[in-house]
Design a protein around this motif. Structure first.
Motif, short mmCIF file in Angstrom:
data_model
loop_
_atom_site.label_atom_id
_atom_site.label_comp_id
_atom_site.label_asym_id
_atom_site.label_seq_id
_atom_site.Cartn_x
_atom_site.Cartn_y
_atom_site.Cartn_z
N GLU A 198 0.79 -1.05 0.11
CA GLU A 198 0.06 -0.16 0.00
C GLU A 198 0.67 1.33 -0.01
OE1 GLU A 198 -2.99 0.57 -0.33
OE2 GLU A 198 -3.56 -1.63 -0.63
N LYS A 220 2.34 1.59 -3.51
CA LYS A 220 1.16 2.21 -4.22
C LYS A 220 0.95 3.51 -4.05
CE LYS A 220 -3.77 1.46 -5.29
NZ LYS A 220 -5.10 1.42 -4.61
N GLN A 221 0.63 4.02 -2.89
CA GLN A 221 0.62 5.32 -2.73
C GLN A 221 1.65 6.46 -3.23
OE1 GLN A 221 -2.03 7.00 -1.30
NE2 GLN A 221 -1.45 8.96 -1.50
N GLU A 267 1.18 6.55 -6.77
CA GLU A 267 0.01 7.36 -7.20
C GLU A 267 0.23 8.74 -6.99
OE1 GLU A 267 -2.98 5.66 -4.83
OE2 GLU A 267 -3.75 4.34 -6.61
N GLU A 268 1.18 9.28 -6.12
CA GLU A 268 1.65 10.70 -5.78
C GLU A 268 2.57 11.04 -7.13
OE1 GLU A 268 3.43 10.65 -2.05
OE2 GLU A 268 1.54 10.41 -1.18
N ASP A 300 1.61 10.18 -10.07
CA ASP A 300 0.72 10.29 -11.45
C ASP A 300 1.00 8.72 -12.17
OD1 ASP A 300 -0.55 12.68 -10.80
OD2 ASP A 300 1.33 13.76 -11.93
N ALA A 321 -0.50 5.18 -12.57
CA ALA A 321 -1.82 4.23 -12.38
C ALA A 321 -1.33 2.99 -11.52
CB ALA A 321 -2.81 4.30 -13.47
N VAL A 322 -2.01 2.30 -10.82
CA VAL A 322 -1.46 1.19 -10.05
C VAL A 322 -2.61 0.38 -9.63
CG1 VAL A 322 -0.16 0.40 -8.11
CG2 VAL A 322 0.43 2.68 -9.01
N VAL A 380 1.38 -2.10 -12.93
CA VAL A 380 1.19 -0.74 -13.86
C VAL A 380 1.03 -0.84 -15.36
CG1 VAL A 380 2.60 0.16 -11.97
CG2 VAL A 380 3.70 -0.57 -14.01
N ASP A 407 4.49 2.93 -18.30
CA ASP A 407 5.07 3.30 -17.05
C ASP A 407 5.96 2.44 -16.00
OD1 ASP A 407 3.41 5.70 -16.99
OD2 ASP A 407 1.59 4.73 -15.97
N THR A 459 8.38 3.44 -13.03
CA THR A 459 8.04 2.77 -11.73
C THR A 459 8.94 1.90 -11.11
OG1 THR A 459 5.78 2.47 -12.45
CG2 THR A 459 6.58 0.93 -10.76
#
Length: 74
Positions: free
Chosen positions: A18, A21-22, A25-26, A28, A30-31, A50, A54, A58
């Protein structure tokens, strides 16, 4: 899941997955986390997906972080 998503990491700790993932996402990205853990005994893996476009950024972001429990998807 659409065909242009790829697995980049596998985790065993839900909290760690998590957090990653956060972080993505911060930035930009997508996860999708696919939790394959047993709900009673918490064994199994959590897969991080992903979009193919990306993948490179990543991997750079994850590799530059301090997380050490992830496993490469390959």
């Amino acid at each position: 899941m659409e065909k242009d998503w790829i697995k980049v990491r596998t985790y065993t700790k839900p909290l760690e997955a998590e957090i990653v993932k956060q972080m993505l996402e911060e930035n930009d990205i997508a996860v999708v986390l696919l939790n394959k853990q047993d709900s009673s005994y918490l064994f199994g893996k959590i897969e991080l997906y992903v979009n193919e476009k990306d993948e490179a950024i990543t991997n750079v972001l994850i590799d530059s972080s301090t997380f050490t429990e992830e496993e490469d998807a390959n």
